[in-house]
Scaffold this motif. Structure first.
Motif, PDB file in Angstrom:
ATOM      1  N   ARG B 700     -28.534 -41.781 -62.874  1.00  0.00           N
ATOM      2  CA  ARG B 700     -29.441 -42.161 -61.409  1.00  0.00           C
ATOM      3  C   ARG B 700     -30.156 -41.419 -61.824  1.00  0.00           C
ATOM      4  NH1 ARG B 700     -25.359 -43.184 -57.173  1.00  0.00           N
ATOM      5  NH2 ARG B 700     -23.824 -44.885 -58.674  1.00  0.00           N
ATOM      6  N   PRO B 701     -31.772 -41.020 -60.989  1.00  0.00           N
ATOM      7  CA  PRO B 701     -32.405 -40.005 -60.747  1.00  0.00           C
ATOM      8  C   PRO B 701     -31.851 -39.491 -60.654  1.00  0.00           C
ATOM      9  CG  PRO B 701     -33.279 -42.402 -59.990  1.00  0.00           C
ATOM     10  CD  PRO B 701     -31.843 -42.886 -59.820  1.00  0.00           C
ATOM     11  N   MET B 702     -32.667 -37.659 -60.897  1.00  0.00           N
ATOM     12  CA  MET B 702     -32.657 -37.213 -60.164  1.00  0.00           C
ATOM     13  C   MET B 702     -33.351 -36.379 -59.013  1.00  0.00           C
ATOM     14  SD  MET B 702     -32.082 -33.821 -61.168  1.00  0.00           S
ATOM     15  CE  MET B 702     -32.653 -33.510 -63.171  1.00  0.00           C
ATOM     16  N   LEU B 703     -31.946 -36.005 -58.147  1.00  0.00           N
ATOM     17  CA  LEU B 703     -32.042 -36.184 -56.845  1.00  0.00           C
ATOM     18  C   LEU B 703     -32.778 -34.765 -56.590  1.00  0.00           C
ATOM     19  CD1 LEU B 703     -31.321 -37.500 -53.916  1.00  0.00           C
ATOM     20  CD2 LEU B 703     -28.990 -35.163 -54.125  1.00  0.00           C
ATOM     21  N   HIS B 704     -34.061 -34.933 -55.242  1.00  0.00           N
ATOM     22  CA  HIS B 704     -34.351 -33.884 -54.998  1.00  0.00           C
ATOM     23  C   HIS B 704     -34.125 -33.289 -53.612  1.00  0.00           C
ATOM     24  CE1 HIS B 704     -37.468 -33.661 -59.025  1.00  0.00           C
ATOM     25  NE2 HIS B 704     -37.295 -34.681 -58.415  1.00  0.00           N
ATOM     26  N   LEU B 705     -33.959 -32.287 -53.119  1.00  0.00           N
ATOM     27  CA  LEU B 705     -33.596 -32.384 -52.039  1.00  0.00           C
ATOM     28  C   LEU B 705     -34.555 -30.898 -51.119  1.00  0.00           C
ATOM     29  CD1 LEU B 705     -29.705 -32.041 -51.901  1.00  0.00           C
ATOM     30  CD2 LEU B 705     -31.183 -33.886 -51.019  1.00  0.00           C
ATOM     31  N   SER B 706     -35.294 -31.718 -50.096  1.00  0.00           N
ATOM     32  CA  SER B 706     -36.834 -30.570 -49.660  1.00  0.00           C
ATOM     33  C   SER B 706     -35.862 -29.070 -48.908  1.00  0.00           C
ATOM     34  CB  SER B 706     -37.336 -31.332 -49.335  1.00  0.00           C
ATOM     35  OG  SER B 706     -38.315 -30.396 -48.433  1.00  0.00           O
ATOM     36  N   PRO B 707     -36.188 -28.364 -48.782  1.00  0.00           N
ATOM     37  CA  PRO B 707     -35.508 -27.442 -47.882  1.00  0.00           C
ATOM     38  C   PRO B 707     -36.354 -27.000 -46.585  1.00  0.00           C
ATOM     39  CG  PRO B 707     -37.530 -26.342 -50.140  1.00  0.00           C
ATOM     40  CD  PRO B 707     -37.402 -27.305 -49.748  1.00  0.00           C
ATOM     41  N   TYR B 708     -37.371 -28.222 -46.496  1.00  0.00           N
ATOM     42  CA  TYR B 708     -37.927 -27.850 -45.484  1.00  0.00           C
ATOM     43  C   TYR B 708     -37.408 -29.202 -44.409  1.00  0.00           C
ATOM     44  CZ  TYR B 708     -40.724 -25.829 -48.343  1.00  0.00           C
ATOM     45  OH  TYR B 708     -41.291 -24.268 -48.905  1.00  0.00           O
ATOM     46  N   GLN B 709     -37.438 -29.109 -42.809  1.00  0.00           N
ATOM     47  CA  GLN B 709     -37.021 -29.599 -41.961  1.00  0.00           C
ATOM     48  C   GLN B 709     -38.108 -31.039 -42.127  1.00  0.00           C
ATOM     49  OE1 GLN B 709     -35.407 -29.216 -38.686  1.00  0.00           O
ATOM     50  NE2 GLN B 709     -33.819 -27.825 -38.983  1.00  0.00           N
ATOM     51  N   PRO B 710     -37.363 -31.801 -41.405  1.00  0.00           N
ATOM     52  CA  PRO B 710     -38.050 -33.101 -41.871  1.00  0.00           C
ATOM     53  C   PRO B 710     -38.400 -33.221 -40.205  1.00  0.00           C
ATOM     54  CG  PRO B 710     -35.673 -33.884 -42.101  1.00  0.00           C
ATOM     55  CD  PRO B 710     -35.911 -32.887 -41.492  1.00  0.00           C
ATOM     56  N   VAL B 711     -39.928 -33.878 -39.557  1.00  0.00           N
ATOM     57  CA  VAL B 711     -40.466 -33.804 -38.563  1.00  0.00           C
ATOM     58  C   VAL B 711     -40.542 -35.635 -38.258  1.00  0.00           C
ATOM     59  CG1 VAL B 711     -42.274 -33.701 -37.306  1.00  0.00           C
ATOM     60  CG2 VAL B 711     -42.247 -32.023 -39.342  1.00  0.00           C
ATOM     61  N   THR B 712     -40.016 -35.875 -36.985  1.00  0.00           N
ATOM     62  CA  THR B 712     -40.903 -37.025 -36.597  1.00  0.00           C
ATOM     63  C   THR B 712     -41.447 -37.101 -35.758  1.00  0.00           C
ATOM     64  OG1 THR B 712     -38.746 -36.878 -35.041  1.00  0.00           O
ATOM     65  CG2 THR B 712     -37.751 -38.241 -37.184  1.00  0.00           C
ATOM     66  N   ARG B 713     -42.356 -38.440 -35.186  1.00  0.00           N
ATOM     67  CA  ARG B 713     -43.358 -38.690 -34.587  1.00  0.00           C
ATOM     68  C   ARG B 713     -43.263 -40.049 -33.775  1.00  0.00           C
ATOM     69  NH1 ARG B 713     -43.500 -34.236 -34.102  1.00  0.00           N
ATOM     70  NH2 ARG B 713     -45.666 -32.598 -34.496  1.00  0.00           N
ATOM     71  N   ASP B 714     -42.940 -40.179 -33.057  1.00  0.00           N
ATOM     72  CA  ASP B 714     -42.530 -41.989 -32.408  1.00  0.00           C
ATOM     73  C   ASP B 714     -44.440 -42.555 -31.816  1.00  0.00           C
ATOM     74  OD1 ASP B 714     -40.197 -40.767 -32.853  1.00  0.00           O
ATOM     75  OD2 ASP B 714     -39.883 -41.274 -30.412  1.00  0.00           O
ATOM     76  N   PHE B 715     -44.189 -43.343 -31.885  1.00  0.00           N
ATOM     77  CA  PHE B 715     -45.960 -44.061 -31.428  1.00  0.00           C
ATOM     78  C   PHE B 715     -45.556 -45.831 -31.228  1.00  0.00           C
ATOM     79  CE2 PHE B 715     -46.369 -41.573 -35.411  1.00  0.00           C
ATOM     80  CZ  PHE B 715     -47.337 -41.543 -35.190  1.00  0.00           C
ATOM     81  N   ALA B 716     -46.013 -45.763 -30.149  1.00  0.00           N
ATOM     82  CA  ALA B 716     -46.041 -47.430 -29.301  1.00  0.00           C
ATOM     83  C   ALA B 716     -47.470 -48.088 -30.015  1.00  0.00           C
ATOM     84  CB  ALA B 716     -45.844 -47.395 -28.375  1.00  0.00           C
ATOM     85  N   PHE B 717     -47.368 -49.328 -30.741  1.00  0.00           N
ATOM     86  CA  PHE B 717     -48.413 -50.013 -30.361  1.00  0.00           C
ATOM     87  C   PHE B 717     -48.705 -51.625 -30.072  1.00  0.00           C
ATOM     88  CE2 PHE B 717     -48.124 -47.867 -34.699  1.00  0.00           C
ATOM     89  CZ  PHE B 717     -48.799 -46.868 -34.418  1.00  0.00           C
ATOM     90  N   ILE B 718     -50.149 -51.827 -29.240  1.00  0.00           N
ATOM     91  CA  ILE B 718     -49.918 -52.431 -28.487  1.00  0.00           C
ATOM     92  C   ILE B 718     -50.457 -54.121 -29.822  1.00  0.00           C
ATOM     93  CG2 ILE B 718     -51.092 -54.196 -26.929  1.00  0.00           C
ATOM     94  CD1 ILE B 718     -49.619 -52.135 -25.705  1.00  0.00           C
ATOM     95  N   VAL B 719     -50.073 -54.911 -29.557  1.00  0.00           N
ATOM     96  CA  VAL B 719     -50.342 -55.510 -30.919  1.00  0.00           C
ATOM     97  C   VAL B 719     -50.386 -57.379 -30.295  1.00  0.00           C
ATOM     98  CG1 VAL B 719     -49.869 -54.722 -33.247  1.00  0.00           C
ATOM     99  CG2 VAL B 719     -48.091 -56.529 -32.225  1.00  0.00           C
ATOM    100  N   ALA B 720     -50.552 -58.283 -30.954  1.00  0.00           N
ATOM    101  CA  ALA B 720     -50.967 -59.319 -30.548  1.00  0.00           C
ATOM    102  C   ALA B 720     -49.857 -59.978 -31.054  1.00  0.00           C
ATOM    103  CB  ALA B 720     -51.541 -60.578 -32.395  1.00  0.00           C
ATOM    104  N   ALA B 721     -48.805 -61.008 -29.673  1.00  0.00           N
ATOM    105  CA  ALA B 721     -47.769 -61.677 -29.887  1.00  0.00           C
ATOM    106  C   ALA B 721     -47.005 -61.879 -31.020  1.00  0.00           C
ATOM    107  CB  ALA B 721     -47.314 -61.994 -28.699  1.00  0.00           C
ATOM    108  N   GLU B 722     -47.841 -62.218 -31.781  1.00  0.00           N
ATOM    109  CA  GLU B 722     -47.233 -63.327 -32.688  1.00  0.00           C
ATOM    110  C   GLU B 722     -47.266 -62.566 -34.099  1.00  0.00           C
ATOM    111  OE1 GLU B 722     -49.838 -64.107 -30.952  1.00  0.00           O
ATOM    112  OE2 GLU B 722     -51.498 -64.381 -32.377  1.00  0.00           O
ATOM    113  N   THR B 723     -47.807 -61.295 -33.974  1.00  0.00           N
ATOM    114  CA  THR B 723     -47.855 -60.289 -35.555  1.00  0.00           C
ATOM    115  C   THR B 723     -46.112 -59.718 -35.165  1.00  0.00           C
ATOM    116  OG1 THR B 723     -50.189 -59.508 -34.632  1.00  0.00           O
ATOM    117  CG2 THR B 723     -48.946 -57.862 -36.308  1.00  0.00           C
ATOM    118  N   PRO B 724     -46.034 -60.584 -37.185  1.00  0.00           N
ATOM    119  CA  PRO B 724     -44.621 -60.098 -37.508  1.00  0.00           C
ATOM    120  C   PRO B 724     -44.558 -58.413 -37.198  1.00  0.00           C
ATOM    121  CG  PRO B 724     -45.639 -61.502 -38.906  1.00  0.00           C
ATOM    122  CD  PRO B 724     -46.574 -60.652 -37.733  1.00  0.00           C
TER     123      PRO B 724
END
Lengths: 358, 800
Positions: B700-724
């Motif tokens: 398998r490809p080499m596994l790189h594990l980051s020692p740093y914590q991931p960060v999450t950010r939430d976003f809410a977007f307004i899009v046209a209703a038909e936008t996939p």
């Protein structure tokens, strides 16, 4: 609190109050009242500075002792109150563990798939690989190449489904057995050949024990040395492994098929009692046809019969599944009745293998 | 093929027990289907003397009989038969006997107060006839104690063998005896005399064979006169009756006897009923018909061979004679037919007329090539013996079949093919016992001439089969198949393995695997695409199974309907199998298809039921494709599923131009046509078009594990209703290539707070730093990139 009160009296009052604290909140109030920044003991500590130097030391020590005693009493009381609180919470949190678990999807594999996988597991151990061919075949591969000439009675024995006649007068058909895969294999592969060919087969037949579609598995071995003794050995090994009966009796009876010579039918031991059939026993049940590949078939496959020889056999997958798993009616295999599929089907992780047990 | 033991012993001198004979027959390839040993079933029934028959004190119609058995035992039986009388000889069944005609077991009983310990039997109770007017009344001289089986000749077991089509020789009882003798079960008795019987007059009738391609190649016959036809003798009647044939008259019985005994069908014409002096074998003419001996009239066509004269047709060659010219008890002149016919044509005629006969059974397998001549002589002797009269000179037409070429047998071939080493002498002996003649003998090979009764012998392998069969397959040692490699290699290709795994993946999704017909009703098939005419079956088993299926879905949908009708809704089914575009091998596609109907899961204490939707089908398809290690991450979703899907609730999954799968809700109009209650969602995966993963070794490809914590950010977007949604997710993801490891959609919202025609999509973006903990400035920078990317690609703006 009376600042002139004796330390002994103070101690006994404080310990009594701690012991009497009914909850963690009141205990915390007690602690603040005694040990907080404006607590009674803290105030007395502060007051030590006003004492003459010769008394200060003794009074300080006494106060410190008292403080330690009270602190320990509060800690001990806190632990016991916390334990009681937790216990009360756990009692309150009890749920009905008899509730059914949330539904999980539970599908099943059809017995035909499982049986094919079992055949692959067994024959794979004997060095066979799996060959395939289309369901719609031509007359040559289904009949002529298998030494069944146009007028042969076997063509009547096989009630063949035909597709419409083509412009050149030929008609394609739905293969009546998996044997055309023998021809395809010989035409595309040099010996040594060791293949099994599981697949759908079709005959124009429908009654209690026949369905217009069913499944067969074919085996073909072609090399320079394989003889009837090997055929017997291979089939005996297969039958005993498949039915998971190490001493299953297997009998070989001379018979006739156009595509093999010598030909034999294979019976396995069974027991019949009160309408029930069990595998194993001293009665006989026919389960497959077999034989040494007819020289004409080798020739049709482009193999020199003076140099090469081998065996072939074929059996009904649905039929051996019925026998092994005690499924009484062939027609039910194709009805897609959920109750049947669930009852006779197999869990997806039950992958057959000889080393792990079928 | 049925024969009685005593008839077999006409040809086989043996003292082998019935069981041994039966066992040996099966061992040499003459599989015993049934052994009818009526003597065994009739064993308890013996002849007794009725010593007294008194009126029953309580019933006028009953008699109290006293019987005496061979053992001298006196038994009292209450009997209702009107013919019961003192002094008669009857057939007695003691208590405990099973009565075949009634299916009852006799018990000691009291009938109207009088003890009864057995039964005096009627013919119907013993299943001998339908006669139930009275009890069996035997001649006075019948010895007491005689088994009833012996009285009716049922003490001769009848063996029924299932004959494979290659053994015409065993359509003769003599042929069966020959095989048994070769297998060591006795010796074959000398054959019936076949030397010519001299004729005493010239035959007034002749044979002719028309040169029109009819089935007859050779016919022999002769005339007989001054015959006395009548019932045949008892021995002959017994022989025939034992195997289920009805004795008719001596002449007819002779033909049946020779047919069974020697496998040589014959026909006898009442010569007085023939007007011409020539009988001709020719093809029938359109419109001709024949009232046959079985009292049915058959319409004939120009591919059938008939025996005819100028007056018309008198027989269907090789199949059945005509009723008009058949012999009767009054026949005094007879013309005999002993012919050789082409097996293929006889089989075709018999099939077309749906007419089975003992003659056809033998001719379609091929009779003894030399039997035209000897058959006449055997028949002549029997006719003269049983009917007297005179025989004419023999008349013939055509040419007898020439003997086949000798076949070479390499003496090592038996060991090579059959895996058993037999001395040359033993090999020759077996062949000799079976009638093969050694015509040349060399050190390592012999050359043998097959006997005329074995037209099936077609080469060396056939000789090996004969030797191995008689030596006994049981005597060939089983040898394990030699391993080609010390460990077993993969038995299936990666593509085959993938099919097996996908089935298990779909079952793990909660679907049940079905196997349904590869064919279906044409009008149903037409709902699922064009069905070319070449995929309509020419001879379907029924109208609802007349077309090769263009899709698996209709079968599954109909199966869902059947399950619903049985009260089992919420169906989840899949099938992995073929579907057909055309009649070429490439036109057969391997497809994994599945459906879900009704609720995805039932109502439950933890939540309400949820009705299936297109995304359940998507999940199933994706699970299968993931298991197939298909590059689904690169696949595009397009709104172009075929017409059997709901146009707004379906899609294709494509990799470049190739369609990997379709999924979606099944079109309600299709469900209405199939009369199945929806909603049903389904998918079809085209396994042949799903690329196999490229294998680059096992690592398998080499596994790189980051020692740093991931960060999450939430976003809410307004899009046209038909936008996939997929476009917004892709845009967010492409905002920053290095840091974003995941974008998850956690809410889709329309309603208060969102303008009409728009929708809000809420995402969680995961950022995974690799070098250092992210600073607020870095996170802000990434957020800005995401906003810009979403706005640029989808017009989406952050929800205020």
């Amino acid at each position: 609190m009376d600042s002139t009160q004796s330390l002994e009296q103070l101690e006994s009052e404080m310990l009594a109050a701690v012991a009497a604290a009914a909850g963690l909140d009141s205990l915390e109030s007690l602690r603040i009242a005694a040990l907080g920044r404006k607590g009674s003991l803290t105030e007395r500590m502060k007051a030590l500075g006003g004492l003459p130097a010769d008394q200060r030391r003794a009074a300080g020590q006494a106060l410190n002792r008292l403080k330690t005693t009270v602190e320990q009493a509060i800690d001990a009381r806190r632990s016991s109150l916390a334990a009681a609180d937790l216990e009360a919470r756990l009692v309150q949190e009890a749920i009905d563990v008899t509730l059914p678990a949330r539904p999980q999807p539970a599908g099943r594999l059809h017995p035909v798939s499982q049986t094919v996988d079992e055949c692959v597991a067994i024959f794979g151990e004997m060095g066979f690989t799996v060959a395939e061919g289309p369901d719609i075949e031509n007359d040559f591969r289904n009949f002529t190449a298998l030494n069944i000439p146009p007028e042969h009675p076997a063509r009547q024995m096989h009630d063949t489904f035909y597709l419409p006649e083509r412009d050149d007068g030929s008609r394609l058909l739905l293969r009546t057995h998996t044997s055309p895969v023998q021809i395809r294999t010989m035409q595309s592969q040099e010996p040594p050949i060791r293949v099994i060919a599981p697949g759908r087969t079709y005959r124009c037949d429908s009654d209690a024990t026949h369905t217009p579609m069913f499944h067969q598995v074919e085996a073909l071995v072609v090399d320079e040395t394989t003889h009837l003794g090997h055929l017997k050995g291979c089939i005996i090994d297969f039958c005993r492994a498949f039915f998971e009966l190490p001493d299953l009796p297997v009998r070989f009876r001379p018979s006739h098929f156009p595509f093999t010579e010598p030909s034999m039918e294979v019976d396995i031991g069974c027991t019949r009692s009160r309408g029930e059939l069990k595998i194993g026993g001293d009665d006989w049940l026919e389960i497959m046809g077999s034989g040494m590949v007819h020289p004409n078939v080798l020739r049709a496959g482009g193999v020199d019969p003076d140099r090469y020889q081998g065996f072939a056999f074929g059996m009904g997958i649905d039929r051996i599944a019925m026998l092994k798993y005690g499924i009484p009616d062939l027609r039910t295999f194709f009805e897609a009745d959920l109750r049947w599929l669930h009852h006779y089907g197999f869990l997806p992780l039950a992958v057959p293998s000889l080393v792990r047990g079928l | 093929m049925k024969f009685s033991l005593s008839w077999l012993k006409d040809h086989l001198a043996t003292d082998a027990a019935l069981e041994t004979i039966v066992e040996t027959l099966t061992k040499i390839g003459l599989e015993v289907d049934a052994v009818e040993d009526r003597a065994a079933a009739l064993a308890p029934f013996q002849v007794v003397q009725v010593v007294a028959a008194e009126p029953h004190p309580q019933a006028d119609r009953l008699r109290v009989c006293t019987v005496e058995t061979a053992a001298g035992e006196i038994v009292q039986v209450v009997c209702g038969a009107p013919n019961a009388r003192a002094g008669m000889k009857g057939v007695f069944a003691p208590s405990g006997t099973h009565i075949p005609g009634t299916g009852l077991d006799l018990k000691p009983t009291k009938i109207r107060g009088v003890e009864s310990n057995g039964m005096l039997c009627s013919e119907r109770e013993l299943m001998v006839s339908d006669d139930h007017d009275g009890i069996i009344d035997l001649p006075a001289d019948t010895p007491v104690g005689t088994p009833f089986a012996a009285i009716i000749g049922a003490d001769d077991p009848v063996i029924d063998i299932e004959l494979t089509p290659n053994r015409p020789d065993c359509t003769a009882i003599r042929g069966i005896a020959r095989d048994l003798a070769a297998a060591g079960l006795g010796t074959l008795k000398p054959a019936a005399a076949t030397e010519p019987v001299a004729g005493t007059f010239a035959s007034p009738r002749r044979w002719a064979i028309a040169a029109d391609g009819n089935a007859c190649t050779y016919v022999v016959g002769r005339s007989f006169r001054h015959l006395r036809n009548g019932p045949s003798p008892r021995w002959l009647q017994d022989r025939l009756r034992a195997i289920g044939l009805r004795p008719i008259s001596a002449l007819v019985d002779i033909t049946n006897y020779v047919t069974m005994d020697l496998g040589r069908p014959l026909h006898v014409f009442d010569a007085a009923k023939l007007s011409d002096d020539t009988l001709t074998m020719r093809l029938a003419r359109a419109g001709e018909e024949l009232p046959a001996l079985n009292d049915k009239t058959y319409a004939l066509d120009a591919e059938m061979t008939v025996i005819a004269d100028t007056a018309g047709v008198h027989g269907i060659g090789g199949v059945m004679g005509g009723a008009v010219t058949g012999c009767t008890e009054t026949t005094t002149e007879m013309f005999l037919e002993c012919a050789i016919f082409d097996p293929v044509q006889i089989a075709a005629t018999g099939r077309k007329l749906n007419l089975q006969s003992d003659a056809r059974y033998r001719f379609e397998r091929g009779v003894d090539a030399t039997s035209g001549d000897w058959g006449v002589e055997v028949a002549t002797r029997l006719v003269l013996e049983l009917c007297g009269g005179e025989a004419s000179e023999v008349v013939r037409a055509g040419t007898p079949p020439s003997p086949p070429d000798p076949i070479a047998l390499r003496l090592g071939r038996v060991a090579q093919l059959a895996g058993v080493i037999l001395p040359a002498a033993r090999q020759q002996q077996i062949l000799g016992d079976l009638g093969f003649e050694t015509v040349a003998n060399a050190a390592d090979r012999i050359s043998v001439q097959a006997p005329p009764w074995r037209p099936d012998i077609d080469g060396e392998a056939a000789l090996v089969e004969e030797i191995a069969r008689i030596h006994g397959f049981d005597n060939i040692d089983p040898v394990p198949l030699e391993r080609l490699t010390s460990l077993s290699a993969a038995a299936i290709t990666p593509a085959q393995s993938r099919v097996a795994r996908i089935k298990r993946a779909l079952a793990a999704q909660g679907l049940h695997e079905a196997v349904t017909w590869s064919f279906m009703a044409r009008d149903h098939a037409a709902l699922f695409g064009d069905v070319p005419d070449c995929l309509a079956l020419a001879n379907p088993i029924s109208a609802d199974l007349d077309t090769m299926r263009p899709s698996i879905l209709p079968n599954l949908i109909l199966a869902a309907g059947r399950n619903i009708d049985r009260g089992h809704g919420d169906v989840g089914l899949f099938e992995v199998g073929p579907q057909y575009r055309d009649d070429t091998p490439a036109g057969q596609a391997l497809v994994a298809a599945g459906i879900r109907q009704g609720n995805a899961h039932p109502p439950h204490w933890a939540g309400p039921a949820r009705v299936v939707d297109a995304l359940d089908a998507k999940a199933d398809a994706m699970a299968a494709l993931a298991d197939a290690e298909a590059p689904i991450a690169n696949a595009g979703v397009f709104r172009d599923a075929p017409g059997w899907y709901h146009p707004g609730r379906s899609a294709s999954l494509r990799l470049g131009k190739a369609v990997l799968a379709y999924f979606g809700e099944i079109h309600p109009g299709i469900l209405a046509s199939l009369d199945v209650k929806g909603p049903i969602v389904g998918f079809e995966i085209y396994l042949d078009d799903v690329p196999l993963p490229r294998r680059r070794g096992t690592t398998r490809p080499m596994l790189h594990l980051s020692p740093y914590q991931p960060v999450t950010r939430d976003f809410a977007f307004i899009v046209a209703a038909e936008t996939p949604a997929a476009d917004v997710l892709r845009a967010a993801r492409s905002g920053e290539r290095q840091l974003i490891t995941d974008v998850a959609l956690f809410d889709v919202y329309t309603g208060k707070g969102v303008p009409a025609g728009k929708k809000s999509l809420a995402l969680t973006v995961t950022l995974q730093p690799t070098d250092a903990t992210l600073t607020d400035e870095q996170i802000e920078a990434v957020s800005a990139k995401i906003l810009a990317s979403v706005e640029k690609q989808t017009g989406g703006v952050l929800r205020g």
